[in-house]
Enzyme design. Structure first.
Site, PDB file in Angstrom:
ATOM      1  N   ALA A 174       0.861  -1.264  -0.070  1.00 19.95           N
ATOM      2  CA  ALA A 174       0.016   0.004   0.139  1.00 19.95           C
ATOM      3  C   ALA A 174       1.038   1.319   0.110  1.00 19.95           C
ATOM      4  O   ALA A 174       1.387   1.645   1.127  1.00 19.95           O
ATOM      5  CB  ALA A 174      -1.013  -0.052   1.266  1.00 19.95           C
TER       6      ALA A 174
ATOM      7  N   PRO B 226      12.621  -1.852  -9.470  1.00 15.83           N
ATOM      8  CA  PRO B 226      13.105  -2.422 -10.506  1.00 15.83           C
ATOM      9  C   PRO B 226      12.267  -3.420 -11.107  1.00 15.83           C
ATOM     10  O   PRO B 226      11.995  -3.661 -12.080  1.00 15.83           O
ATOM     11  CB  PRO B 226      14.525  -2.124 -10.237  1.00 15.83           C
ATOM     12  CG  PRO B 226      14.833  -1.040  -9.581  1.00 15.83           C
ATOM     13  CD  PRO B 226      13.762  -1.068  -8.444  1.00 15.83           C
TER      14      PRO B 226
ATOM     15  N   SER C 231       2.460   8.915  -7.936  1.00 19.77           N
ATOM     16  CA  SER C 231       3.827   8.761  -8.258  1.00 19.77           C
ATOM     17  C   SER C 231       4.758   9.532  -7.285  1.00 19.77           C
ATOM     18  O   SER C 231       5.948   9.151  -7.074  1.00 19.77           O
ATOM     19  CB  SER C 231       3.992   9.079  -9.814  1.00 19.77           C
ATOM     20  OG  SER C 231       3.262   8.336 -10.581  1.00 19.77           O
TER      21      SER C 231
ATOM     22  N   HIS D 269      -9.895  -5.879 -36.275  1.00 22.59           N
ATOM     23  CA  HIS D 269     -11.094  -6.804 -35.893  1.00 22.59           C
ATOM     24  C   HIS D 269     -12.532  -6.022 -36.513  1.00 22.59           C
ATOM     25  O   HIS D 269     -13.531  -6.437 -36.545  1.00 22.59           O
ATOM     26  CB  HIS D 269     -11.417  -6.899 -34.471  1.00 22.59           C
ATOM     27  CG  HIS D 269     -10.182  -8.125 -34.178  1.00 22.59           C
ATOM     28  ND1 HIS D 269      -9.045  -8.107 -33.918  1.00 22.59           N
ATOM     29  CD2 HIS D 269     -10.679  -9.531 -33.742  1.00 22.59           C
ATOM     30  CE1 HIS D 269      -8.503  -9.339 -33.559  1.00 22.59           C
ATOM     31  NE2 HIS D 269      -9.534 -10.096 -33.521  1.00 22.59           N
TER      32      HIS D 269
ATOM     33  N   GLU E 139       9.802  -4.737  -9.695  1.00 20.01           N
ATOM     34  CA  GLU E 139       8.075  -4.675 -10.202  1.00 20.01           C
ATOM     35  C   GLU E 139       7.968  -4.090 -11.552  1.00 20.01           C
ATOM     36  O   GLU E 139       6.904  -4.518 -12.195  1.00 20.01           O
ATOM     37  CB  GLU E 139       7.588  -3.522  -9.028  1.00 20.01           C
ATOM     38  CG  GLU E 139       6.249  -3.310  -9.409  1.00 20.01           C
ATOM     39  CD  GLU E 139       5.664  -2.023  -8.475  1.00 20.01           C
ATOM     40  OE1 GLU E 139       4.417  -1.776  -8.539  1.00 20.01           O
ATOM     41  OE2 GLU E 139       6.368  -1.987  -7.329  1.00 20.01           O
TER      42      GLU E 139
ATOM     43  N   ILE F 112      -5.280  -0.251  -4.149  1.00 24.84           N
ATOM     44  CA  ILE F 112      -4.432  -1.348  -3.741  1.00 24.84           C
ATOM     45  C   ILE F 112      -4.810  -2.709  -4.290  1.00 24.84           C
ATOM     46  O   ILE F 112      -5.972  -3.421  -4.062  1.00 24.84           O
ATOM     47  CB  ILE F 112      -4.415  -1.270  -2.187  1.00 24.84           C
ATOM     48  CG1 ILE F 112      -4.127   0.264  -1.520  1.00 24.84           C
ATOM     49  CG2 ILE F 112      -3.439  -2.619  -1.689  1.00 24.84           C
ATOM     50  CD1 ILE F 112      -2.975   0.756  -2.034  1.00 24.84           C
TER      51      ILE F 112
END
Length: 388
Positions: free
Chosen positions: A133, A249, A141, A347, A251, A166
């Site tokens: 969390a 990094p 950020s 498509h 993650e 979360i």
């Protein structure tokens, strides 16, 4: 759902053991996930039983020591395979990557022996679902803007604040919470606390209604005078910000791995669709514009796969930097978003129907350039590394 299969991975990066693991993952997903995922999307959360079934198959905590039930192998290639195969079947509700790639490094690298004994066996077995969390309603950020606080009171920390967006928030049994423990210390004023299910004052808000990732439980979390034992401090007091920087990094590499895999499988499906779908008496893939679109995407995805393989090798060798991760994260996720959008266009009207996998991929992919650090923040990190 995207069905298992697709283009086989032809890469010198993976060895026989990795391909055997891939086969295990594919069998597990086909049996335990694909038949149920649509129902999980309706419910807005996956069934907890899939976690313990994954644990029994060795799909959780691959790099956790065997002493605590894990695989005992630190090799991100296994993590990348799991992410790729989950993307291949469109099982966007599974939070396994968060458990393996994001949370596990904290619980492996920052814990005491006593904490390892308490937390790692459950992480590996799937009996404990984990979350981290960081994000708050007023801070994403910019971690320096976090307002959740914790003050020491004897042998406990008193935690107050709220978090949002979360992942695994509803199901989570262990939540690593980033809190400000010294308001005067700047970047050295943050610590990590592990909050456990059932602690008084820890409450979950609503399961958030998102554009995509419908089966993934994403929640608000609230902390009102939660008394967290001092023994649940993770790592070093005041070093929370630096612990995050050390682990981000991987993650971001995990997000990149999922992005590249998703782009490839959606492109594969679109190539087949263009072979099968006819217009004006011939397959739409025979039109030059369609061939050029597919050629461009195939080239770009192939380049991304090559870059990703290099990144995984560098990460395994301990040379993968914050700047490397930022480049990998922003470029691959922007590529994924672009490829899925162009595939949906090819498509035609069917691409807008949710019964077609490309439509679900379109919805699921939009978050990729936002979570784990926005594209803009990633470019800022790379730009600063250039001295500009």
């Amino acid at each position: 759902m995207i069905t298992p299969g697709g283009s086989p991975v032809q890469s010198a990066l993976y060895e026989a053991d990795h391909e055997a693991f891939r086969a295990t993952v594919r069998e597990f997903l086909a049996k335990e996930v694909v038949p149920h995922h649509a129902a999980w999307e309706e419910a807005g959360v996956v069934d907890r039983s899939v976690w313990t079934k994954a644990g029994a198959q060795g799909l959780l905590g691959m790099d956790v020591s065997e002493e605590y039930g894990g695989g005992g192998v630190k090799d991100f290639r296994y993590n990348a395979i799991l992410s790729a195969e989950i993307s291949r079947v469109g099982a966007s509700g599974l939070g396994f990557a968060l458990q393996n790639d994001v949370v596990a490094p904290y619980l492996i690298g920052l814990t005491t022996d006593e904490q390892k004994r308490r937390w790692l066996p459950g992480l590996v077995s799937g009996e404990s679902i984990t979350a981290i969390a960081m994000t708050e309603p007023g801070a994403g950020s910019d971690l320096q803007g976090l307002t959740t606080t914790a003050r020491r009171d004897g042998d406990e920390w008193v935690l107050n604040g709220s978090k949002t967006f979360i992942t695994n928030g509803i199901n989570a049994d262990l939540v690593i919470v980033v809190a400000r423990t010294d308001p005067e210390a700047g970047a050295r004023g943050f610590s990590l606390l592990v909050v456990e299910r059932g602690m008084p004052g820890f409450e979950r808000g609503r399961n958030l209604d998102k554009v995509g990732l419908k089966a993934q439980d994403t929640a608000e979390l609230f902390f009102s005078d939660v008394r967290v034992p001092a023994a649940n401090l993770l790592g070093t007091e005041g070093h929370g910000f630096f612990h995050l920087m050390e682990n981000l990094p991987q993650e971001r590499l995990s997000i990149a791995a999922g992005a590249v895999a998703s782009a490839r499988i959606v492109l594969d499906l679109t190539v087949q669709y263009c072979k099968d779908r006819t217009a004006f008496g011939k397959p739409i893939g025979s039109f030059q514009n369609t061939r050029f679109e597919l050629a461009e995407m195939h080239t770009e995805v192939s380049i991304a796969e090559t870059y990703l393989e290099k990144a995984i090798g560098e990460h395994n060798a301990g040379r993968f930097t914050v700047e490397d991760a930022a480049m990998a994260k922003w470029w691959t996720t922007e590529l994924q978003k672009r490829v899925v959008d162009r595939c949906l266009q090819l498509h035609g009207g069917y691409g807008y129907m949710l019964e077609y996998p490309v439509a679900k991929a379109y919805l699921d992919s939009r978050i990729q350039t936002i979570y784990g650090g926005t594209t803009e923040i990633m470019k800022e990190i790379v730009g600063r590394s250039l001295g500009v």
